[in-house]
Design a protein around this motif. Structure first.
Motif, PDB file in Angstrom:
ATOM      1  N   ARG A 226      -8.333 -54.405 -62.333  1.00 28.50           N
ATOM      2  CA  ARG A 226     -10.127 -55.044 -62.369  1.00 28.50           C
ATOM      3  C   ARG A 226     -10.421 -55.646 -61.629  1.00 28.50           C
ATOM      4  O   ARG A 226     -10.112 -55.950 -60.573  1.00 28.50           O
ATOM      5  CB  ARG A 226     -10.739 -55.772 -63.742  1.00 28.50           C
ATOM      6  N   VAL A 227     -11.591 -55.680 -61.173  1.00 24.63           N
ATOM      7  CA  VAL A 227     -12.355 -57.001 -60.032  1.00 24.63           C
ATOM      8  C   VAL A 227     -13.327 -58.258 -61.268  1.00 24.63           C
ATOM      9  O   VAL A 227     -14.239 -57.955 -61.524  1.00 24.63           O
ATOM     10  CB  VAL A 227     -13.033 -56.168 -59.513  1.00 24.63           C
ATOM     11  N   ARG A 228     -12.395 -59.186 -60.654  1.00 26.49           N
ATOM     12  CA  ARG A 228     -12.728 -60.371 -61.440  1.00 26.49           C
ATOM     13  C   ARG A 228     -14.588 -60.608 -60.870  1.00 26.49           C
ATOM     14  O   ARG A 228     -14.167 -60.539 -59.274  1.00 26.49           O
ATOM     15  CB  ARG A 228     -12.397 -61.614 -61.753  1.00 26.49           C
ATOM     16  N   MET A 229     -15.853 -60.786 -61.270  1.00 29.04           N
ATOM     17  CA  MET A 229     -16.533 -61.608 -60.142  1.00 29.04           C
ATOM     18  C   MET A 229     -17.018 -62.950 -60.762  1.00 29.04           C
ATOM     19  O   MET A 229     -18.073 -62.911 -61.974  1.00 29.04           O
ATOM     20  CB  MET A 229     -18.139 -60.525 -59.765  1.00 29.04           C
ATOM     21  N   SER A 230     -17.250 -64.332 -59.842  1.00 41.54           N
ATOM     22  CA  SER A 230     -18.066 -64.850 -60.453  1.00 41.54           C
ATOM     23  C   SER A 230     -19.726 -65.117 -60.931  1.00 41.54           C
ATOM     24  O   SER A 230     -19.842 -65.558 -61.364  1.00 41.54           O
ATOM     25  CB  SER A 230     -17.427 -66.164 -59.057  1.00 41.54           C
ATOM     26  N   ARG A 231     -19.915 -64.445 -59.774  1.00 48.10           N
ATOM     27  CA  ARG A 231     -21.613 -63.918 -59.931  1.00 48.10           C
ATOM     28  C   ARG A 231     -21.860 -63.568 -61.498  1.00 48.10           C
ATOM     29  O   ARG A 231     -22.877 -63.827 -61.451  1.00 48.10           O
ATOM     30  CB  ARG A 231     -22.113 -63.344 -59.258  1.00 48.10           C
ATOM     31  N   GLU A 232     -20.869 -62.917 -61.846  1.00 52.92           N
ATOM     32  CA  GLU A 232     -21.247 -62.055 -63.059  1.00 52.92           C
ATOM     33  C   GLU A 232     -20.605 -62.965 -64.398  1.00 52.92           C
ATOM     34  O   GLU A 232     -20.355 -62.832 -65.668  1.00 52.92           O
ATOM     35  CB  GLU A 232     -20.829 -61.133 -63.451  1.00 52.92           C
TER      36      GLU A 232
ATOM     37  N   LEU B  95     -16.578 -38.511 -52.739  1.00 51.31           N
ATOM     38  CA  LEU B  95     -17.230 -40.072 -52.958  1.00 51.31           C
ATOM     39  C   LEU B  95     -18.712 -39.886 -53.336  1.00 51.31           C
ATOM     40  O   LEU B  95     -18.333 -41.083 -54.695  1.00 51.31           O
ATOM     41  CB  LEU B  95     -17.540 -40.375 -51.784  1.00 51.31           C
ATOM     42  N   PRO B  96     -19.433 -38.919 -53.016  1.00 51.50           N
ATOM     43  CA  PRO B  96     -20.715 -39.078 -53.610  1.00 51.50           C
ATOM     44  C   PRO B  96     -20.898 -38.498 -54.927  1.00 51.50           C
ATOM     45  O   PRO B  96     -21.218 -39.294 -56.117  1.00 51.50           O
ATOM     46  CB  PRO B  96     -21.667 -38.135 -52.779  1.00 51.50           C
ATOM     47  N   GLU B  97     -20.055 -37.500 -55.705  1.00 49.94           N
ATOM     48  CA  GLU B  97     -19.604 -37.451 -56.901  1.00 49.94           C
ATOM     49  C   GLU B  97     -19.351 -38.141 -57.668  1.00 49.94           C
ATOM     50  O   GLU B  97     -19.797 -38.516 -59.175  1.00 49.94           O
ATOM     51  CB  GLU B  97     -19.310 -35.965 -56.917  1.00 49.94           C
ATOM     52  N   ALA B  98     -18.182 -38.338 -57.608  1.00 55.67           N
ATOM     53  CA  ALA B  98     -17.314 -40.396 -58.153  1.00 55.67           C
ATOM     54  C   ALA B  98     -18.681 -41.126 -58.458  1.00 55.67           C
ATOM     55  O   ALA B  98     -18.504 -41.898 -59.616  1.00 55.67           O
ATOM     56  CB  ALA B  98     -16.429 -40.614 -57.361  1.00 55.67           C
ATOM     57  N   TRP B  99     -19.480 -41.665 -57.750  1.00 54.04           N
ATOM     58  CA  TRP B  99     -20.221 -42.538 -57.901  1.00 54.04           C
ATOM     59  C   TRP B  99     -21.597 -42.383 -58.561  1.00 54.04           C
ATOM     60  O   TRP B  99     -21.542 -42.785 -59.874  1.00 54.04           O
ATOM     61  CB  TRP B  99     -21.661 -42.866 -56.153  1.00 54.04           C
TER      62      TRP B  99
ATOM     63  N   TYR C  12     -12.476 -48.177 -60.638  1.00 54.18           N
ATOM     64  CA  TYR C  12     -12.963 -46.377 -61.149  1.00 54.18           C
ATOM     65  C   TYR C  12     -12.675 -46.014 -60.681  1.00 54.18           C
ATOM     66  O   TYR C  12     -11.812 -45.144 -61.152  1.00 54.18           O
ATOM     67  CB  TYR C  12     -14.588 -46.474 -61.589  1.00 54.18           C
ATOM     68  N   LEU C  13     -12.795 -45.823 -59.486  1.00 55.81           N
ATOM     69  CA  LEU C  13     -11.720 -44.608 -57.959  1.00 55.81           C
ATOM     70  C   LEU C  13      -9.663 -44.723 -58.526  1.00 55.81           C
ATOM     71  O   LEU C  13      -9.820 -43.778 -58.770  1.00 55.81           O
ATOM     72  CB  LEU C  13     -12.052 -44.871 -57.025  1.00 55.81           C
TER      73      LEU C  13
ATOM     74  N   GLN D  86      -8.806 -45.846 -61.436  1.00 55.76           N
ATOM     75  CA  GLN D  86      -8.180 -45.595 -62.772  1.00 55.76           C
ATOM     76  C   GLN D  86      -8.697 -44.079 -63.111  1.00 55.76           C
ATOM     77  O   GLN D  86      -7.874 -43.508 -64.065  1.00 55.76           O
ATOM     78  CB  GLN D  86      -8.572 -46.635 -63.451  1.00 55.76           C
ATOM     79  N   VAL D  87      -9.900 -44.551 -63.115  1.00 58.04           N
ATOM     80  CA  VAL D  87     -10.621 -43.097 -63.976  1.00 58.04           C
ATOM     81  C   VAL D  87     -10.146 -41.647 -62.401  1.00 58.04           C
ATOM     82  O   VAL D  87      -9.938 -40.719 -63.182  1.00 58.04           O
ATOM     83  CB  VAL D  87     -12.238 -43.087 -63.967  1.00 58.04           C
ATOM     84  N   ARG D  88     -10.589 -41.878 -61.407  1.00 60.25           N
ATOM     85  CA  ARG D  88     -10.956 -41.000 -60.854  1.00 60.25           C
ATOM     86  C   ARG D  88      -8.941 -40.235 -59.946  1.00 60.25           C
ATOM     87  O   ARG D  88      -8.551 -39.999 -59.455  1.00 60.25           O
ATOM     88  CB  ARG D  88     -11.652 -40.775 -59.522  1.00 60.25           C
ATOM     89  N   GLY D  89      -8.204 -41.517 -59.551  1.00 61.49           N
ATOM     90  CA  GLY D  89      -6.856 -41.301 -59.562  1.00 61.49           C
ATOM     91  C   GLY D  89      -6.494 -41.173 -58.289  1.00 61.49           C
ATOM     92  O   GLY D  89      -5.419 -40.574 -57.547  1.00 61.49           O
ATOM     93  N   TRP D  90      -7.416 -42.357 -57.323  1.00 61.55           N
ATOM     94  CA  TRP D  90      -7.762 -42.321 -56.217  1.00 61.55           C
ATOM     95  C   TRP D  90      -6.586 -43.344 -55.702  1.00 61.55           C
ATOM     96  O   TRP D  90      -6.233 -44.330 -56.850  1.00 61.55           O
ATOM     97  CB  TRP D  90      -8.397 -43.618 -55.726  1.00 61.55           C
ATOM     98  N   PRO D  91      -5.615 -42.836 -54.684  1.00 65.05           N
ATOM     99  CA  PRO D  91      -4.816 -43.769 -54.415  1.00 65.05           C
ATOM    100  C   PRO D  91      -5.111 -44.822 -53.658  1.00 65.05           C
ATOM    101  O   PRO D  91      -6.293 -45.183 -53.140  1.00 65.05           O
ATOM    102  CB  PRO D  91      -3.735 -43.181 -53.556  1.00 65.05           C
ATOM    103  N   VAL D  92      -4.371 -46.531 -53.984  1.00 69.01           N
ATOM    104  CA  VAL D  92      -4.773 -48.183 -53.459  1.00 69.01           C
ATOM    105  C   VAL D  92      -3.852 -48.234 -52.381  1.00 69.01           C
ATOM    106  O   VAL D  92      -2.584 -48.250 -52.897  1.00 69.01           O
ATOM    107  CB  VAL D  92      -5.043 -49.035 -54.343  1.00 69.01           C
TER     108      VAL D  92
END
Length: 264
Positions: free
Chosen positions: A167-173, A195-199, A223-224, A226-232
């Motif tokens: 998750r990314v927590r955002m103070s602005r939201e 990447l465009p398809e993932a977006w 999303y990349l 957790q859903v797409r399985g991209w290594p971080v």
């Protein structure tokens, strides 16, 4: 230089209204004749093959004048985001300019305190999983006493192995960010394969931010993962000053003092 071709993409279509100066933040002067653009280009150009800048309609002509030499040489290209609909729209609206590269290095247009060492480490970090044919996401992250944005990781110690991004927590939201949490420094490296398809997949189910009503770019990153399985891959950053963009007069003063101490 990396063994993959990298294009830096700088969304810079904001008008800097909070600063009350009436010019895009990427054109702010940090010292006599030295703008945010000059410093960003200086720090990015040794590590990327090309730089693409996304500007507003009002900012296009002045930016083209500012970067005329680099544009003429073909080292820099420019596109226009007609309406300020968010960073993600700016990046993916420019897909024709970066899709032929292996990776993009997304850099916020006010990230003047970014270290050239961080850029180098991100470009040279292990990226993705070539054996599995999966593109990856590389993030430089720094612990902050009071983060404005916080990245929640799971699955591993980010200093020793590849974590997952939850998750990314955002103070602005309206999200609560925890003291000492990990924050970004305005730089994100993504593989371009798929990447465009993932977006497009992300947009299909994206929920607008609770406070801004915008579809934000940062939740696309978990999303990349957790859903797409991209290594971080996380690149640790030690200086919290690198996370400081230019949003207020105090931020601008900080950047000017930092440049005086270390003009390189």
């Amino acid at each position: 230089m990396s063994d993959q071709r990298v294009c830096a993409v700088i969304p810079a279509a904001g008008s800097g209204t909070r600063l009350g100066l009436g010019i895009p933040k990427i054109m702010l002067e940090i010292a006599d004749g030295v703008t945010v653009w000059h410093l960003l280009h200086r720090r990015l150009s040794p590590w990327v093959e090309h730089v693409h800048v996304v500007v507003s309609p009002a900012g296009e002509r002045p930016f083209r004048r500012l970067a005329a030499g680099e544009i003429e040489r073909g080292a820099v290209s420019v596109s226009v985001q007609d309406r300020p609909t968010g960073m993600g729209d700016a990046v993916f609206g420019a897909v024709a300019h970066w899709e032929s590269y292996d990776r993009i290095l997304v850099v916020w247009g006010d990230q003047v305190n970014l270290s050239p060492v961080t850029v180098r480490e991100v470009v040279h970090a292990r990226h993705g999983d070539a054996a599995a044919g999966r593109p990856g996401l590389t993030l430089p992250l720094v612990p902050m006493p009071d983060p404005y944005v916080e990245y929640e990781l799971t699955g591993a110690d980010p200093d020793t192995a590849a974590p997952g991004l939850v998750r990314v927590r955002m103070s602005r939201e309206g999200d609560g960010c925890r003291p000492g949490g990990l924050s970004d420094v305005g730089v994100f490296c993504l593989g371009t394969d798929g990447l465009p398809e993932a977006w497009a997949g992300y947009l299909a189910g994206a929920v607008p931010g609770a406070a801004t009503g915008e579809v934000n770019f940062l939740p696309f990153l978990p999303y990349l993962s957790q859903v797409r399985g991209w290594p971080v891959t996380v690149v640790p950053v030690s200086d919290p000053g690198e996370a400081r963009g230019i949003n207020t007069g105090d931020d601008l003063d900080f950047a000017r003092r930092a440049f005086q101490r270390c003009p390189d």
